[in-house]
Enzyme design. Structure first.
Site, PDB file in Angstrom:
ATOM      1  N   ASP A   1       0.866  -1.180   0.000  1.00  0.00           N
ATOM      2  CA  ASP A   1       0.000   0.000   0.000  1.00  0.00           C
ATOM      3  C   ASP A   1       0.899   1.225   0.000  1.00  0.00           C
ATOM      4  O   ASP A   1       2.014   1.165  -0.497  1.00  0.00           O
ATOM      5  CB  ASP A   1      -0.947  -0.035   1.215  1.00  0.00           C
TER       6      ASP A   1
ATOM      7  N   HIS B   1       2.322   1.999  -3.128  1.00  0.00           N
ATOM      8  CA  HIS B   1       1.396   2.931  -3.764  1.00  0.00           C
ATOM      9  C   HIS B   1       1.887   4.371  -3.702  1.00  0.00           C
ATOM     10  O   HIS B   1       1.120   5.292  -3.912  1.00  0.00           O
ATOM     11  CB  HIS B   1       0.011   2.826  -3.109  1.00  0.00           C
TER      12      HIS B   1
END
Length: 456
Positions: A250, A273
């Site tokens: 993430d 991310h």
């Protein structure tokens, strides 16, 4: 009639010139404010190894082994850790020691202060979480190692905090998953050298803290592990993260509501991310994030680069952010503002209110993009993004032409901007887009006179 027309036309020219001058001056003011955005780093380099090995150091060694910890990775050492913590927390100048060469199985535990002065948490061994969900403490479903109400505590060592999260990842559910290391409601905290890996959910959370310095930390999770943010900052002020390597499933770093004066320097991110502010404004909530700097970073093969993400329906603002000296390598969305963020299995309802985003600078950002839209400013029609500053951007697509997308975004550029960002045109809001395609030495000189260059 002709004379009247000429006089009127000249009057309009004079007025237009004055307005343009004012708009240009406003742009200089914005640049100056972003340049002057400063976040103190004092104390970030003052990590000192405790002299607990030396009698002259005056340290009291509190070894978890002395309280019955086995360290074989199988026996439950939770109670030994709790007893050792209670002793070290109540003893001035103590060292809570997890020695090297052993694996300590520890269940969810709260390590609470306040503690006596000059406590050092020395992690040289490996702390491992139970790898079976059925073995987890049902009374503490959302945390694992939780440190709270501390002041002036140093966390350091060459050890590993291993969350054993693989079976939780397989469930792909956000509920009943724990963060690995949490430091909350604390101040004057230093963290150096630790490795945090395989968390069920977020790896390292800094929550409701003031004055935190994090250095040389490594965070590692597989790229497909869900919701495993690397370092998550919430409700905190005066936080410096530096010289750290983060690879996860993430956001490498996520900064959310009520956070201010956050600086990240010399950060490696990938996989992951990217570096994100948000998400903010979920469920019509109010969110405020101010004064954030990312200075010097490498993002490699991440799904986003530098990102601001907000939900529709929120309120509050993000203001005073500078992303600079960032290298992107095969990043899917290098620069992105998304005010229509929707991390939900259901379609999100269209709403008019939004978290206001303004005074955001992107400077000296280069590299390669996987997506066609190297820069994307998807902003709210009712609450447009304003005062977006681009300076020396060079993002290229290996197998095509990169583009910039704008919706309700206003700002301007200086220096070379590639791909072109002409869509950041804000004449109607009192700002202008500086023509980045021309080498205007006079304009550069005027900007240089206006900006105060501050090394952060």
């Amino acid at each position: 009639m002709n004379k009247l027309f000429l006089v009127s036309f000249l009057g309009l020219l004079i007025t237009a010139y004055a307005v343009a001058g004012n708009m240009l001056y406003d742009n200089f003011n914005i640049l100056g404010e972003l340049e002057d955005l400063d976040i103190a780093e004092e104390g970030a380099e003052l990590f000192e190894d405790p002299f607990w090995i030396s009698e002259r150091g005056g340290k009291v060694l509190v070894n978890v082994d002395s309280f019955g910890a086995v360290g074989d990775g199988v026996s439950d050492d939770t109670e030994a850790f709790r007893k050792a913590w209670n002793t070290s927390c109540s003893t001035p100048k103590s060292v809570f020691l997890i020695p090297p060469g052993r694996r300590y199985l520890v269940n969810a535990t709260k390590f609470q202060g306040p503690c006596a002065d000059r406590l050092v948490v020395q992690i040289d061994g490996t702390i491992v979480a139970p790898d079976e969900p059925n073995d987890w403490d049902p009374m503490l479903p959302r945390l694992w190692l939780d440190f709270s109400k501390l002041k002036g505590v140093v966390f350091q060592g060459n050890g590993v905090i291993d969350g054993s999260g693989s079976k939780w990842w397989a469930s792909s559910c956000k509920k009943n998953k724990s963060n690995a290391l949490t430091i909350e409601s604390s101040s004057s905290i230093k963290v150096k050298g630790l490795t945090i890996q395989n968390s069920q959910q977020m790896n390292f959370v800094i929550s409701r803290c003031d004055s935190v310095r994090v250095s040389e930390v490594q965070v590692s999770c597989p790229g497909d592990s869900p919701n495993t943010d690397g370092i998550h900052i919430t409700g905190s002020t005066n936080v410096v993260l530096q010289d750290s390597k983060i690879g996860t499933g993430d956001d490498c770093i996520s900064i959310v509501n009520a956070s201010s004066a956050i600086k990240m320097k010399r950060i490696y991110c990938g996989p992951g991310h990217g570096v994100s502010i948000g998400s903010l404004g979920k469920d019509n909530s109010t969110a405020i994030v101010t004064k954030v700097v990312l200075d010097t970073a490498l993002l490699r093969e991440t799904t986003n680069g530098v990102r601001i993400k907000t939900w529709q329906g929120g309120s509050g603002y993000v203001r005073g952010v500078r992303f600079e000296n960032v290298r992107m390598e095969d990043v899917a969305n290098p620069i992105i503002i998304d005010q229509f963020y929707c991390d939900s299995p259901k379609t999100c309802q269209n709403q008019t209110s939004a978290v206001q985003i303004s005074q955001i600078m992107y400077r000296n950002i280069s590299g390669t993009t996987k997506s066609k839209e190297a820069m994307k400013f998807a902003c709210s029609d009712t609450t447009p993004c304003s005062n977006i500053v681009l300076s020396n951007i060079n993002l290229e697509k290996k197998d095509g032409t990169a583009e910039t997308y704008c919706n309700s975004a206003q700002g301007f550029g200086t220096g070379v901007i590639n791909p072109s960002a002409d869509c950041l045109n804000s004449h109607d809001k009192g700002y202008i887009l500086i023509d980045h395609k021309e080498n205007n030495a006079e304009l550069a000189e005027r900007i240089g006179d206006r900006i105060t260059h501050t090394e952060l």
